[in-house]
Design a protein around this motif. Sequence first.
Motif, PDB file in Angstrom:
ATOM      1  N   SER A  55      36.597 -40.642  -1.911  1.00  0.00           N
ATOM      2  CA  SER A  55      37.834 -40.758  -2.671  1.00  0.00           C
ATOM      3  C   SER A  55      37.496 -41.027  -4.128  1.00  0.00           C
ATOM      4  O   SER A  55      36.342 -41.293  -4.478  1.00  0.00           O
ATOM      5  CB  SER A  55      38.690 -41.893  -2.108  1.00  0.00           C
ATOM      6  N   GLN A  56      38.506 -40.987  -4.992  1.00  0.00           N
ATOM      7  CA  GLN A  56      38.256 -41.225  -6.414  1.00  0.00           C
ATOM      8  C   GLN A  56      37.691 -42.623  -6.660  1.00  0.00           C
ATOM      9  O   GLN A  56      36.775 -42.799  -7.466  1.00  0.00           O
ATOM     10  CB  GLN A  56      39.545 -41.049  -7.216  1.00  0.00           C
ATOM     11  N   ALA A  57      38.212 -43.630  -5.974  1.00  0.00           N
ATOM     12  CA  ALA A  57      37.754 -45.005  -6.184  1.00  0.00           C
ATOM     13  C   ALA A  57      36.283 -45.163  -5.821  1.00  0.00           C
ATOM     14  O   ALA A  57      35.531 -45.859  -6.513  1.00  0.00           O
ATOM     15  CB  ALA A  57      38.602 -45.969  -5.374  1.00  0.00           C
ATOM     16  N   GLU A  58      35.859 -44.499  -4.741  1.00  0.00           N
ATOM     17  CA  GLU A  58      34.463 -44.615  -4.312  1.00  0.00           C
ATOM     18  C   GLU A  58      33.523 -43.766  -5.171  1.00  0.00           C
ATOM     19  O   GLU A  58      32.352 -44.106  -5.334  1.00  0.00           O
ATOM     20  CB  GLU A  58      34.328 -44.195  -2.855  1.00  0.00           C
ATOM     21  N   ALA A  59      34.029 -42.646  -5.717  1.00  0.00           N
ATOM     22  CA  ALA A  59      33.176 -41.714  -6.448  1.00  0.00           C
ATOM     23  C   ALA A  59      33.161 -41.966  -7.941  1.00  0.00           C
ATOM     24  O   ALA A  59      32.527 -41.208  -8.681  1.00  0.00           O
ATOM     25  CB  ALA A  59      33.638 -40.278  -6.179  1.00  0.00           C
ATOM     26  N   ILE A  60      33.838 -43.022  -8.403  1.00  0.00           N
ATOM     27  CA  ILE A  60      33.910 -43.270  -9.838  1.00  0.00           C
ATOM     28  C   ILE A  60      32.519 -43.478 -10.432  1.00  0.00           C
ATOM     29  O   ILE A  60      32.234 -43.107 -11.564  1.00  0.00           O
ATOM     30  CB  ILE A  60      34.818 -44.496 -10.138  1.00  0.00           C
ATOM     31  N   VAL A  61      31.613 -44.049  -9.621  1.00  0.00           N
ATOM     32  CA  VAL A  61      30.204 -44.168  -9.998  1.00  0.00           C
ATOM     33  C   VAL A  61      29.399 -43.498  -8.887  1.00  0.00           C
ATOM     34  O   VAL A  61      29.191 -44.097  -7.830  1.00  0.00           O
ATOM     35  CB  VAL A  61      29.763 -45.634 -10.169  1.00  0.00           C
ATOM     36  N   PRO A  62      28.945 -42.259  -9.069  1.00  0.00           N
ATOM     37  CA  PRO A  62      28.230 -41.549  -8.010  1.00  0.00           C
ATOM     38  C   PRO A  62      26.994 -42.306  -7.543  1.00  0.00           C
ATOM     39  O   PRO A  62      26.213 -42.815  -8.356  1.00  0.00           O
ATOM     40  CB  PRO A  62      27.847 -40.217  -8.678  1.00  0.00           C
ATOM     41  N   ASN A  63      26.833 -42.403  -6.222  1.00  0.00           N
ATOM     42  CA  ASN A  63      25.665 -43.049  -5.637  1.00  0.00           C
ATOM     43  C   ASN A  63      25.343 -42.385  -4.307  1.00  0.00           C
ATOM     44  O   ASN A  63      26.021 -41.453  -3.890  1.00  0.00           O
ATOM     45  CB  ASN A  63      25.906 -44.559  -5.465  1.00  0.00           C
ATOM     46  N   MET A  64      24.300 -42.888  -3.635  1.00  0.00           N
ATOM     47  CA  MET A  64      23.798 -42.262  -2.417  1.00  0.00           C
ATOM     48  C   MET A  64      24.492 -42.747  -1.152  1.00  0.00           C
ATOM     49  O   MET A  64      24.193 -42.261  -0.075  1.00  0.00           O
ATOM     50  CB  MET A  64      22.288 -42.538  -2.291  1.00  0.00           C
ATOM     51  N   SER A  65      25.394 -43.695  -1.264  1.00  0.00           N
ATOM     52  CA  SER A  65      26.014 -44.274  -0.066  1.00  0.00           C
ATOM     53  C   SER A  65      27.009 -43.307   0.567  1.00  0.00           C
ATOM     54  O   SER A  65      27.607 -42.459  -0.107  1.00  0.00           O
ATOM     55  CB  SER A  65      26.724 -45.573  -0.425  1.00  0.00           C
ATOM     56  N   LEU A  66      27.187 -43.451   1.875  1.00  0.00           N
ATOM     57  CA  LEU A  66      28.152 -42.629   2.593  1.00  0.00           C
ATOM     58  C   LEU A  66      29.581 -43.078   2.265  1.00  0.00           C
ATOM     59  O   LEU A  66      29.809 -44.257   1.993  1.00  0.00           O
ATOM     60  CB  LEU A  66      27.915 -42.740   4.098  1.00  0.00           C
ATOM     61  N   PRO A  67      30.527 -42.155   2.288  1.00  0.00           N
ATOM     62  CA  PRO A  67      31.930 -42.561   2.061  1.00  0.00           C
ATOM     63  C   PRO A  67      32.461 -43.347   3.244  1.00  0.00           C
ATOM     64  O   PRO A  67      32.075 -43.109   4.394  1.00  0.00           O
ATOM     65  CB  PRO A  67      32.653 -41.218   1.911  1.00  0.00           C
ATOM     66  N   SER A  68      33.338 -44.288   2.966  1.00  0.00           N
ATOM     67  CA  SER A  68      33.947 -45.053   4.055  1.00  0.00           C
ATOM     68  C   SER A  68      34.861 -44.170   4.894  1.00  0.00           C
ATOM     69  O   SER A  68      35.057 -44.417   6.088  1.00  0.00           O
ATOM     70  CB  SER A  68      34.741 -46.231   3.480  1.00  0.00           C
ATOM     71  N   HIS A  69      35.424 -43.157   4.271  1.00  0.00           N
ATOM     72  CA  HIS A  69      36.277 -42.197   4.985  1.00  0.00           C
ATOM     73  C   HIS A  69      36.060 -40.818   4.367  1.00  0.00           C
ATOM     74  O   HIS A  69      36.302 -40.619   3.178  1.00  0.00           O
ATOM     75  CB  HIS A  69      37.749 -42.585   4.891  1.00  0.00           C
ATOM     76  N   TRP A  70      35.588 -39.888   5.188  1.00  0.00           N
ATOM     77  CA  TRP A  70      35.308 -38.541   4.679  1.00  0.00           C
ATOM     78  C   TRP A  70      36.609 -37.813   4.369  1.00  0.00           C
ATOM     79  O   TRP A  70      37.492 -37.727   5.224  1.00  0.00           O
ATOM     80  CB  TRP A  70      34.515 -37.737   5.712  1.00  0.00           C
ATOM     81  N   GLN A  71      36.716 -37.281   3.138  1.00  0.00           N
ATOM     82  CA  GLN A  71      37.868 -36.461   2.780  1.00  0.00           C
ATOM     83  C   GLN A  71      37.403 -35.202   2.030  1.00  0.00           C
ATOM     84  O   GLN A  71      38.010 -34.795   1.043  1.00  0.00           O
ATOM     85  CB  GLN A  71      38.855 -37.256   1.938  1.00  0.00           C
ATOM     86  N   LEU A  72      36.323 -34.627   2.569  1.00  0.00           N
ATOM     87  CA  LEU A  72      35.749 -33.436   1.946  1.00  0.00           C
ATOM     88  C   LEU A  72      36.728 -32.275   1.966  1.00  0.00           C
ATOM     89  O   LEU A  72      36.923 -31.583   0.952  1.00  0.00           O
ATOM     90  CB  LEU A  72      34.453 -33.054   2.669  1.00  0.00           C
ATOM     91  N   LEU A  73      37.393 -32.041   3.102  1.00  0.00           N
ATOM     92  CA  LEU A  73      38.335 -30.927   3.207  1.00  0.00           C
ATOM     93  C   LEU A  73      39.539 -31.141   2.285  1.00  0.00           C
ATOM     94  O   LEU A  73      40.039 -30.178   1.685  1.00  0.00           O
ATOM     95  CB  LEU A  73      38.784 -30.758   4.654  1.00  0.00           C
TER      96      LEU A  73
END
Length: 293
Positions: A55-73
């Motif tokens: 999500s935008q909140a998690e990706a604001i600083v790109p890092n190697m961690s997995l997303p808490s909830h995948w929303q690729l689609l």
Amino acid sequence: MTAATFGAKVTANTSVQVNKRSRVSTVIHAILVLIVVGVLLGIPFWLLVVTAGKSQAEAIVPNMSLPSHWQLLENFKTVLVDGKMLQAFLGSVLVTVPSVFLALLLGSMASWILARRATKPMVVVYVLGISGLILPPAVVTVMMLLKMIGLAGTAQGMVGVYVGIYMSTVIFFVTGFIRTIPVSLEESARMDGAKPLRVFFTIILPLLGPTLATATILVTLYIWNDVFYSLFILSGKMDLLPLNLYNVASAGLYLNNWHLIFAYIILMSLPLLIIFAVAQRKIISGITGGAVK
């Protein structure tokens, strides 16, 4: 046991030990190379995929961690609908396909002439033909020329620029390969009454498959990802995929939205990955064939 027999056994054992050490060294070297390649390619690919799925909140600083909830689609859908990506995709196809086709066709025909005319003037022409690999075109001059002939900001003008730039790549790959084709094949066809164009399309061109596959993927890669030339020549009058991303990455939908930017990059790269997966055998054989020459 004689001294000669004992010496032979010692020599044989030493040779076996040397061969074992050589094999072990080769395996270790291969493993180290695979690790280095895996790190250099795997880390950027991992960062790209996991960021595109956040999500935008998690990706604001790109890092190697997995997303808490995948929303690729969901991110793909946002990019396709709100980012006007389909329109840019059609523009890229409209420019890339004829550019690659004409560069391959005209470059192959020029390579045939250059390969069969071993004269000093032709050597000079060949050097000029491949000079585009290292000498960038004068963008300002090209823009002025396109304005004079009424092709500035058009797909036709962009195609002409790409063909002129990347024909040098085709000439570089194809000329050496044509020199390995026996001239007797062409002479036999001419004795049967074949004209030059028929000789080229029925004899020479079918033999260029692997080399043209290599040139195709390289030229397609250059054109598909180009921003510099399209930015100046199209002047915002037409959207291409990389140009569209460049124009909106710092404003509007993509402002600090790294998850959407990375999702855009994945979708933009998919056509090239599919082409490479389908034609990888011909591409690799074309590269090795050119390397032998």
